[in-house]
Write an enzyme that holds these catalytic residues in place. Structure first.
Site, mmCIF file in Angstrom:
data_model
loop_
_atom_site.group_PDB
_atom_site.id
_atom_site.type_symbol
_atom_site.label_atom_id
_atom_site.label_comp_id
_atom_site.label_asym_id
_atom_site.label_seq_id
_atom_site.Cartn_x
_atom_site.Cartn_y
_atom_site.Cartn_z
ATOM 1 N N GLY A 161 8.170 0.421 -4.356
ATOM 2 C CA GLY A 161 7.587 0.493 -3.013
ATOM 3 C C GLY A 161 6.249 1.217 -2.952
ATOM 4 O O GLY A 161 5.775 1.560 -1.874
ATOM 5 N N SER A 169 7.393 -2.772 -7.429
ATOM 6 C CA SER A 169 6.100 -3.318 -7.012
ATOM 7 C C SER A 169 5.729 -4.619 -7.712
ATOM 8 O O SER A 169 4.545 -4.871 -7.979
ATOM 9 C CB SER A 169 4.986 -2.272 -7.181
ATOM 10 O OG SER A 169 5.220 -1.182 -6.305
ATOM 11 N N LYS A 209 17.157 -4.743 0.701
ATOM 12 C CA LYS A 209 17.461 -3.358 1.116
ATOM 13 C C LYS A 209 18.001 -3.362 2.554
ATOM 14 O O LYS A 209 18.681 -4.298 2.940
ATOM 15 C CB LYS A 209 16.239 -2.465 0.939
ATOM 16 C CG LYS A 209 15.645 -2.591 -0.474
ATOM 17 C CD LYS A 209 14.613 -1.563 -0.798
ATOM 18 C CE LYS A 209 14.112 -1.793 -2.217
ATOM 19 N NZ LYS A 209 13.242 -0.742 -2.708
ATOM 20 N N ASN A 255 15.695 -8.073 -3.402
ATOM 21 C CA ASN A 255 16.507 -6.993 -2.833
ATOM 22 C C ASN A 255 15.950 -6.683 -1.451
ATOM 23 O O ASN A 255 14.901 -6.060 -1.329
ATOM 24 C CB ASN A 255 16.413 -5.771 -3.765
ATOM 25 C CG ASN A 255 17.100 -4.550 -3.189
ATOM 26 O OD1 ASN A 255 17.821 -4.645 -2.196
ATOM 27 N ND2 ASN A 255 16.864 -3.396 -3.803
ATOM 28 N N GLU A 277 17.783 4.142 -5.196
ATOM 29 C CA GLU A 277 17.955 4.664 -3.833
ATOM 30 C C GLU A 277 19.407 5.075 -3.590
ATOM 31 O O GLU A 277 19.681 6.039 -2.881
ATOM 32 C CB GLU A 277 17.479 3.612 -2.813
ATOM 33 C CG GLU A 277 15.949 3.526 -2.816
ATOM 34 C CD GLU A 277 15.380 2.171 -2.429
ATOM 35 O OE1 GLU A 277 16.106 1.329 -1.872
ATOM 36 O OE2 GLU A 277 14.175 1.954 -2.706
ATOM 37 N N GLU A 331 13.746 -0.236 -13.433
ATOM 38 C CA GLU A 331 12.911 0.024 -12.265
ATOM 39 C C GLU A 331 12.410 1.458 -12.298
ATOM 40 O O GLU A 331 13.133 2.377 -11.874
ATOM 41 C CB GLU A 331 13.714 -0.188 -10.968
ATOM 42 C CG GLU A 331 14.243 -1.586 -10.790
ATOM 43 C CD GLU A 331 14.499 -1.891 -9.312
ATOM 44 O OE1 GLU A 331 13.947 -2.878 -8.828
ATOM 45 O OE2 GLU A 331 15.222 -1.130 -8.656
ATOM 46 N N HIS A 357 21.289 1.211 -7.863
ATOM 47 C CA HIS A 357 19.858 1.241 -7.506
ATOM 48 C C HIS A 357 19.433 2.705 -7.354
ATOM 49 O O HIS A 357 20.224 3.538 -6.900
ATOM 50 C CB HIS A 357 19.636 0.463 -6.203
ATOM 51 C CG HIS A 357 18.187 0.269 -5.895
ATOM 52 N ND1 HIS A 357 17.429 1.259 -5.321
ATOM 53 C CD2 HIS A 357 17.350 -0.766 -6.118
ATOM 54 C CE1 HIS A 357 16.178 0.814 -5.192
ATOM 55 N NE2 HIS A 357 16.113 -0.412 -5.669
#
Ligand code: PGA
Length: 251
Positions: free
Chosen positions: A175, A214, A14, A12, A101, A169, A99
């Site tokens: 991250g 991660s 992003k 991904n 985000e 996730e 996702h």
């Protein structure tokens, strides 16, 4: 890893990448074609602006391309949005949906995520539906109930009749360089598997469950070996071909 499910590793990117980043895709392509044949399906999800170019370039090495989001509708007055059919037309086969985000920054609800997954399937794309708890939810013992609720609301009916992928996730692992323990990953993936079987019967046994958050060259081998982990969704470590290839090779 469950042997009957072909593993999949998705990158991904992003909001990272311009046409110059296609060079990195070339490096990955040559690693994949010169090294030992990968045991995983390899998917790269670049920004929408380079999906078409990435699809052309990835094809020679068997790299499949995915979008990072799609609209619930097939077309219409939705300025700035992208329909699933447009991604398919540009050469994508997969699309990440829901996702964390997107859920956090765009307020996407489970209902919207489910409708996006329905739209993706209708356009012939394979959705990768993301779920995962916050750190506070895990600390207060709610991780499994939160994820169960997200699965119930975000995964469409009849998902078992299509290639639908789930990505677990944990938000606090994205991250951050932190990951759950292998035992925590195994426990959550077992819960997800059970929820899929409860809802879809035996066909729930063949729905792919990816781990994301991660995932990196240093931990890929052990995490990808955890029961019911059928591959990974990789953010930061997918941006460098060398790191992403190491993760793919860890399958
Ligand atoms: P990360 O991101 O690998 O950089 O933690 C994963 C993701 O958000 O899909």
């Amino acid at each position: 890893m469950t042997t009957t499910i072909s593993p999949l590793i998705a990158g991904n990117w992003k909001m990272n990448g311009t046409r110059a980043s296609l060079d990195e895709l070339s490096v990955l392509a040559s690693m994949l074609t010169t090294g030992e044949a990968p045991r995983a399906i390899v998917v790269v999800c670049p920004p929408a602006t380079i999906v078409a170019a990435a699809a052309r370039q990835g094809a020679t090495a068997g790299i499949q391309i995915g979008g990072q989001d799609c609209h619930t509708e097939g077309s219409g007055a939705h300025t700035g949005d992208i329909a699933a059919g447009m991604l398919a037309d540009a050469g994508a086969q997969y699309v990440i949906i829901g996702h964390s985000e997107r859920r956090a920054e765009h307020g996407e609800t489970n209902d919207q995520v489910r409708l996006k997954a329905v739209a993706a399937i209708a356009a012939g794309l394979k959705p990768i539906i993301c779920v995962g708890e916050t750190e506070a939810q895990r600390d207060s013992g709610q991780a499994e109930s939160v994820v169960a609720g997200q699965l119930a609301g975000s995964v469409p009916d009849a998902a078992e009749n299509h290639e639908v992928n789930i990505a677990y996730e944990p938000i606090w692992a994205i991250g951050t360089g932190r990951t759950p323990s292998n035992e925590e990953i195994a426990a959550m993936h077992a819960c997800i598997r059970q929820a899929l079987v409860d809802r879809f019967g035996d066909k729930g046994l063949s729905i792919r469950i990816l781990y994301g958050g991660s995932l990196k060259p240093q931990n890929a081998r052990e995490i990808l070996a955890v029961e019911n982990v059928n591959g990974g969704l990789v953010g930061g470590a997918s941006l460098l071909a060398k790191d992403f290839y190491t993760i793919i090779s860890a399958v």
